[in-house]
Design an enzyme around this catalytic site. Structure first.
Site, short mmCIF file in Angstrom:
data_model
loop_
_atom_site.label_atom_id
_atom_site.label_comp_id
_atom_site.label_asym_id
_atom_site.label_seq_id
_atom_site.Cartn_x
_atom_site.Cartn_y
_atom_site.Cartn_z
N LYS A 29 8.09 3.26 -9.71
CA LYS A 29 6.69 3.58 -9.40
C LYS A 29 6.44 5.05 -9.71
O LYS A 29 7.30 5.90 -9.44
CB LYS A 29 6.43 3.29 -7.91
N SER A 46 -0.48 -0.44 -3.25
CA SER A 46 -0.57 0.40 -4.42
C SER A 46 0.55 0.21 -5.44
O SER A 46 0.39 0.61 -6.58
CB SER A 46 -0.59 1.86 -3.98
N SER A 58 2.14 -1.11 0.82
CA SER A 58 2.07 -1.00 -0.65
C SER A 58 3.23 -1.60 -1.43
O SER A 58 3.15 -1.71 -2.65
CB SER A 58 1.90 0.45 -1.06
N1 GLN Z 1 -3.62 -0.09 1.18
C1 GLN Z 1 -3.00 0.96 1.90
C2 GLN Z 1 -3.79 2.23 1.73
O1 GLN Z 1 -4.61 2.26 0.90
C3 GLN Z 1 -1.60 1.04 1.42
C4 GLN Z 1 -1.07 2.37 1.10
C5 GLN Z 1 0.40 2.42 0.83
O2 GLN Z 1 1.19 1.71 1.42
N2 GLN Z 1 0.77 3.35 -0.02
O3 GLN Z 1 -3.62 3.18 2.41
#
Ligand code: GLN
Length: 502
Positions: free
Chosen positions: A85, A160, A184
């Site tokens: 990532k 994400s 995420s």
């Molecule tokens: N959807 C969550 C957010 O937008 C997930 C973020 C994450 O785990 N990096 O904060």
């Protein structure tokens, strides 16, 4: 959907590839070449990879083959490739966090997980797409364009870590690393029909992962099976002096009993707060069917209650945004990345650089977080959220006294259509309801496939356990997987016309 022929090696799991390398039936160069071919075939359409390190990956594969020839592999995964990532730094490579801010930022050092991946001999295929600074649930917030779901390219892959999950689901890489601050890793894994693991806070070093919300962030694996995820955990986990929150007690053996897990006598709690309004009937049915399967395998299924579960989401968005507003203060146009072209004075340089380089969602989080921390509101928002966090920790802890694991959905629905939620942040945030409690409480949780919707999109389920329970959770997850043959049915590339995969 386009026709394409996926190399047969791209169907293989990490476990299978490792065994084939060990038996000298294939070489790492062949595996990497197959992955590169899959990327070539599908990345234009899926847009999982932001950059492919073809030459480096092939060179590292060739070195691995040499070691295997001499009978000196660095680890059982020597030669098995992985994708990273784009918020985990790799020395000499760009780490963009899918933001214009870091579009041309090159890292001078390796994250600890990258040092470990390299020390294990695993070739790195490239860096994969994400929502900007990991804020989002669809990858539509990437400054470089959204990733598509390999099962149906009209849908999002989740986020994400959507690039990581889509790359694995499309057969472009056997495994990937993601980060999970509030779901995420698990949510995109669920949307793409693969396995995602969020380790307990402190199990994997965060050194070199670009911070979003430091009290919640964790790096973890995305792979095709639970067993594969355990193998990757074994490589990346462990105490690290570079991360003060890394926990020596969590330097565990993640693979020891991976093929001996049994559901017999395991108590699984299903919180009643997780199966009400807002949950799609299809997801509800799939999770309950999975619970029934577990019961037939010998597990005891129990209804439990976590009364404050529904408040985890609000607490998460206050805490994560507060921490983000502070973490992202370092991107000032001077020390890292993007700098505005024209400015009158220092203040304007700061303002314009941030204004021009941060995307809409990142700005929203910074504003939200700054507000929640501002004087007069700190007690009302930030401190209140911390109290809810404590309460949740306590309530989840109580349930884990009477149950081994907690079973919930990963997300209320299957993968959204592209654009479906992107104009309404609140709608988007609501999708994180089931995934944030694990981060809030610092506990390990896994997301694994448990069914398909009528329109052909994967459904995932989540297991969460006590801080030190991940090895056991992986073992019973793998047992479930074996018994149900879930992965047998879950290859998006099988459904594609012209595929020679079967
Ligand atoms: N959807 C969550 C957010 O937008 C997930 C973020 C994450 O785990 N990096 O904060």
């Amino acid at each position: 959907m386009k026709e394409y022929k996926l190399p047969a090696l791209c169907r293989m799991t990490v476990t299978q590839l490792s065994a084939m390398l060990e038996a000298k039936e294939i070489t790492s160069v062949e595996i990497v070449a197959a992955c590169l071919q899959a990327i070539e075939l599908r990345n234009d359409e899926i847009h999982a990879f932001l950059e492919v390190f073809a030459e480096d990956a092939l060179a590292s594969a060739a070195a691995s083959d040499e070691r295997r020839k001499e009978g000196k592999p660095l680890s059982s995964l020597d030669g098995v490739p992985i994708a990273i990532k784009d918020n985990i730094v790799i020395r000499g490579k760009i780490c963009s966090c899918a933001s214009k801010m870091l579009e041309s930022f090159t890292s001078p050092y390796d994250a600890t997980v990258i040092t470990k991946i390299k020390a294990a001999g695993m070739p790195i295929l490239g860096r994969v797409n994400m929502d900007e600074f990991a804020m989002g649930s669809t990858t539509e917030r990437s400054a470089f364009g959204a990733t598509k779901n390999p099962w149906n390219t009209a849908h999002v892959p989740g986020g994400s870590s959507g690039g990581s999950a889509a790359a694995v689901a499309a057969g472009m890489t056997p495994a990937a690393l993601g980060t999970d601050t509030g779901g995420s890793i698990r949510q995109p894994a669920s949307f793409c029909g693969v396995v995602g693991v969020k380790p307990a806070y402190g199990a994997v070093s965060r050194y070199g992962a670009v911070a979003f919300a430091s009290s919640l962030d964790q790096i973890g694996p995305i792979a095709k099976t639970v067993e594969d995820s355990a193998l990757i955990m074994q490589i990346i986990a462990g105490h690290d002096i570079h991360d003060a929150t890394s926990d020596q007690a969590l330097a565990q053996d993640y693979t020891a009993n991976i093929d001996q897990g049994s559901m017999k006598g395991i108590t699984i709690g299903m919180p009643k707060e997780c199966f009400g309004e807002g949950l799609s009937p299809e997801v509800d049915a799939a999770i309950k069917a999975a619970a029934n399967h577990m019961q037939t395998m010998g597990a005891v299924i129990k209804e439990v209650s976590i009364p404050d579960f529904p408040y985890a989401l609000s607490a998460y968005y206050v805490i994560s945004s507060a921490e983000a507003s502070s973490n992202l203060a370092r991107f000032d146009g001077i020390r890292y990345g993007y700098r505005a072209q024209a400015y009158e004075d220092l203040d304007e340089l700061y303002r314009k650089s941030r204004q021009e380089a941060f995307g809409m969602e990142v700005k929203r989080r910074i504003l939200l977080g700054t507000f929640a921390l501002s004087s007069g509101y700190q007690d009302q928002f930030y401190l209140k959220a911390q109290q809810v966090r404590e309460l949740l920790r306590y309530e989840i802890g109580e349930v884990l006294e009477e149950c081994d694991f907690i079973l919930t959905p990963v997300t209320p629905t299957t993968a959204y259509k592209l654009g479906e939620k992107s104009s309404d942040p609140m709608e988007m945030y609501l999708g994180d309801i089931y995934s944030v409690p694990a981060n809030i409480a610092g506990l390990p949780a896994i997301s694994m496939p448990c069914g398909m919707s009528a329109d052909g999109l994967p459904i995932g389920m989540s297991l969460m356990g006590a801080k030190d329970a991940l090895p056991r959770m992986l073992a019973i997850g793998a047992a479930y997987e074996r018994a149900q043959n879930v992965n047998e049915n879950l290859h998006p590339y099988d459904s594609v016309e012209g595929s020679d995969a079967k």
